[in-house]
Design an enzyme around this catalytic site. Structure first.
Site, PDB file in Angstrom:
ATOM      1  CD  GLU A 103      -0.785   0.288   3.802  1.00 14.91           C
ATOM      2  OE1 GLU A 103      -0.029  -0.330   4.794  1.00 14.91           O
ATOM      3  OE2 GLU A 103      -1.119   1.228   3.635  1.00 14.91           O
ATOM      4  CB  THR A 125       2.118  -6.905   1.123  1.00 13.69           C
ATOM      5  OG1 THR A 125       2.204  -7.205   2.560  1.00 13.69           O
ATOM      6  CG2 THR A 125       0.762  -7.035   0.401  1.00 13.69           C
ATOM      7  CG  ASP A 127       1.421  -7.682   6.354  1.00 13.35           C
ATOM      8  OD1 ASP A 127       1.926  -8.850   6.681  1.00 13.35           O
ATOM      9  OD2 ASP A 127       1.783  -6.733   6.774  1.00 13.35           O
ATOM     10  N   GLY A 170       1.601  -9.311  10.155  1.00 15.17           N
ATOM     11  CA  GLY A 170       0.272  -8.730  10.147  1.00 15.17           C
ATOM     12  C   GLY A 170      -0.001  -7.468  10.761  1.00 15.17           C
ATOM     13  NE  ARG A 171       3.387  -2.081   9.781  1.00 12.13           N
ATOM     14  CZ  ARG A 171       4.329  -1.736  10.892  1.00 12.13           C
ATOM     15  NH1 ARG A 171       3.815  -0.633  11.655  1.00 12.13           N
ATOM     16  NH2 ARG A 171       5.578  -2.014  10.851  1.00 12.13           N
ATOM     17  CD  GLU A 222       3.849  -7.510  12.747  1.00 13.11           C
ATOM     18  OE1 GLU A 222       4.851  -7.587  12.933  1.00 13.11           O
ATOM     19  OE2 GLU A 222       3.466  -7.106  11.316  1.00 13.11           O
ATOM     20  NE  ARG A 267       9.174 -22.989  27.679  1.00  9.00           N
ATOM     21  CZ  ARG A 267       9.199 -23.275  28.814  1.00  9.00           C
ATOM     22  NH1 ARG A 267       8.183 -22.351  29.291  1.00  9.00           N
ATOM     23  NH2 ARG A 267       9.836 -23.881  29.712  1.00  9.00           N
ATOM     24  CG  HIS A 273      12.131 -10.067   9.324  1.00 12.66           C
ATOM     25  ND1 HIS A 273      12.138  -9.583  10.620  1.00 12.66           N
ATOM     26  CD2 HIS A 273      11.796  -8.920   8.564  1.00 12.66           C
ATOM     27  CE1 HIS A 273      11.820  -8.291  10.648  1.00 12.66           C
ATOM     28  NE2 HIS A 273      11.561  -7.898   9.312  1.00 12.66           N
ATOM     29  CD  GLN A 275       5.326 -14.539   9.985  1.00 12.67           C
ATOM     30  OE1 GLN A 275       4.250 -14.496   9.686  1.00 12.67           O
ATOM     31  NE2 GLN A 275       6.239 -14.040  10.767  1.00 12.67           N
TER      32      GLN A 275
HETATM   33  O1  F6P Z   1       5.506  -6.195   4.588  1.00 11.43           O
HETATM   34  C1  F6P Z   1       4.761  -5.810   5.811  1.00 11.43           C
HETATM   35  C2  F6P Z   1       5.296  -6.375   7.055  1.00 11.43           C
HETATM   36  O2  F6P Z   1       5.492  -7.751   6.743  1.00 11.43           O
HETATM   37  C3  F6P Z   1       4.537  -6.384   8.150  1.00 11.43           C
HETATM   38  O3  F6P Z   1       3.588  -7.358   8.615  1.00 11.43           O
HETATM   39  C4  F6P Z   1       5.455  -6.215   9.227  1.00 11.43           C
HETATM   40  O4  F6P Z   1       5.040  -5.284  10.282  1.00 11.43           O
HETATM   41  C5  F6P Z   1       6.657  -5.498   8.435  1.00 11.43           C
HETATM   42  O5  F6P Z   1       6.422  -5.942   7.060  1.00 11.43           O
HETATM   43  C6  F6P Z   1       8.308  -5.537   9.008  1.00 11.43           C
HETATM   44  O6  F6P Z   1       8.750  -5.021   8.025  1.00 11.43           O
HETATM   45  P1  F6P Z   1      10.504  -4.695   8.231  1.00 11.43           P
HETATM   46  O7  F6P Z   1      10.935  -5.099   9.908  1.00 11.43           O
HETATM   47  O8  F6P Z   1      11.260  -5.095   7.178  1.00 11.43           O
HETATM   48  O9  F6P Z   1      10.504  -3.260   8.299  1.00 11.43           O
END
Ligand code: F6P
Length: 343
Positions: A103, A125, A127, A170-171, A222, A267, A273, A275
């Site tokens: 986006e 993305t 996401d 997943g922001r 997250e 736990r 990353h 993912q």
């Molecule tokens: O690309 C989106 C995303 O995967 C989000 O889910 C995550 O918060 C962010 O990237 C983290 O990216 P970076 O740590 O590379 O800035």
């Protein structure tokens, strides 16, 4: 034509497949020249490019990351950004730019297109939160990795009679959490679309215990927030050029509370990353390739200011302006399906 191509924002598996497809289609079918722009918008600000030949894109289809590099540079945040980009477009004699991004990158592409710089967008993305397209590439790989992680955590949770909290990316949206949660048999999935009470999560874990299940899997995106809270759990207060903080750590907050309230050893695993790295799945390679070919065709048809999109399983295009400032939330039907298996 001379076409610039860039990858911006967080990387994801499938970017190289898209670069390869745009380049192959442009050179072979349309007899055009392709210029690779390094590190997203930063490359257009600083004039950092390389010519892309059939040779330079050979052997990259299955490779993760992006051969062009990426950054979270926002050209609109630089006072003379648009002017510098226009100068470099002239210097490199680019007739159009294909921007591959999420986006943020596509929002900047829409703004630059409005300034008269011919743009075509390709959505990517992990996401999966871009409006107007049924899917973005990168997402399928991410949910495959997350599901594999949940499967692995499942067996160790069962052996030790523990609660496992698995934090996934997943922001703004919980697409990765909901899909991997359904696929991995999660006992609770927390997504940003639905603020949660920690007591409800603990009740689900206790309900499972009463039913004889001595372990639980809690998948959390997250970007989730506690009911009534406006704050994310963050790693760093610094923001990037698009105003995003670094998320991560809500899993620890939830895990500690579950252990405290239920007395069950808990736990926490933050996938992070992992993912986003490595080889794309077959689905992502194919989607990225279809998007890339369609984007090259749009450029050569002179259809600028558009983004390729997956709609009813076909590749179509929509105005870039349609996606600006919007996100695509999780389909609540999916959430209801996940909920059937909670507790
Ligand atoms: O690309 C989106 C995303 O995967 C989000 O889910 C995550 O918060 C962010 O990237 C983290 O990216 P970076 O740590 O590379 O800035």
């Amino acid at each position: 034509m001379r076409i610039g191509i860039l990858t911006g924002g967080g990387d994801c598996p499938g970017l190289n497949a898209a670069i390869r497809a745009v380049t192959r289609r442009s050179i072979d079918t349309h007899e055009s020249t392709v210029v690779g722009v390094h590190n997203g918008w930063a490359g257009l600000l600083h004039g950092d490019t390389e010519p892309l030949s059939l040779y330079s894109i050979s052997g990259i289809l299955h490779r993760g990351g992006t051969i062009l590099g990426t950054s979270r540079t926002n050209p609109l945040k630089h006072p003379d950004g648009i002017q510098r980009i226009m100068e470099n477009i002239r210097k490199f004699e680019l007739d159009a730019v294909v921007a591959i991004g999420g986006e943020d990158t596509l929002g900047a592409a829409a703004a630059l297109n409005n300034q008269g710089i011919p743009m075509v967008g390709i959505p990517k993305t992990i996401d999966n939160d871009i409006v107007g397209t049924e899917s973005t590439f990168g997402f399928d790989t991410a949910i495959t990795i997350a599901t594999d992680a949940i499967d692995r955590l499942h067996t160790t949770a069962e052996s030790h009679h523990r609660v496992m909290v698995i934090e996934v990316m997943g922001r703004h949206t919980g697409w990765i959490a909901i899909m991997s949660g359904i696929a991995g048999g999660a006992d609770c999935v927390l997504i940003p679309e639905i603020p949660f009470e920690i007591d409800e999560v603990c009740q689900l874990v206790e309900q499972r215990k009463r039913r004889g299940k001595t372990f639980s899997l809690v998948v959390v995106a997250e970007g989730v927030k506690l009911k009534g809270s406006v704050d994310y759990v963050i790693q760093d207060t610094k923001v990037d050029e698009f105003g995003h903080v670094r998320l991560g750590g809500i899993g620890h907050v939830i895990g500690a509370e579950i252990e405290k309230q239920t007395g069950i050893e808990t736990r926490v695993t933050i996938l992070g990353h992992i993912q986003r790295g490595g080889s794309p799945t077959a689905y992502d390679r194919v989607l990225a390739t279809r998007f890339g070919v369609a984007a090259a065709d749009l450029v050569h048809a002179g259809e600028f200011g558009r983004m390729v999109a997956l709609r009813a399983a076909k590749i179509e295009s929509i105005p870039l302006s349609d996606i600006v400032g919007k996100i695509r939330p999780v389909d609540m039907e999916l959430y209801e399906i996940a909920k059937v298996f909670f507790g």
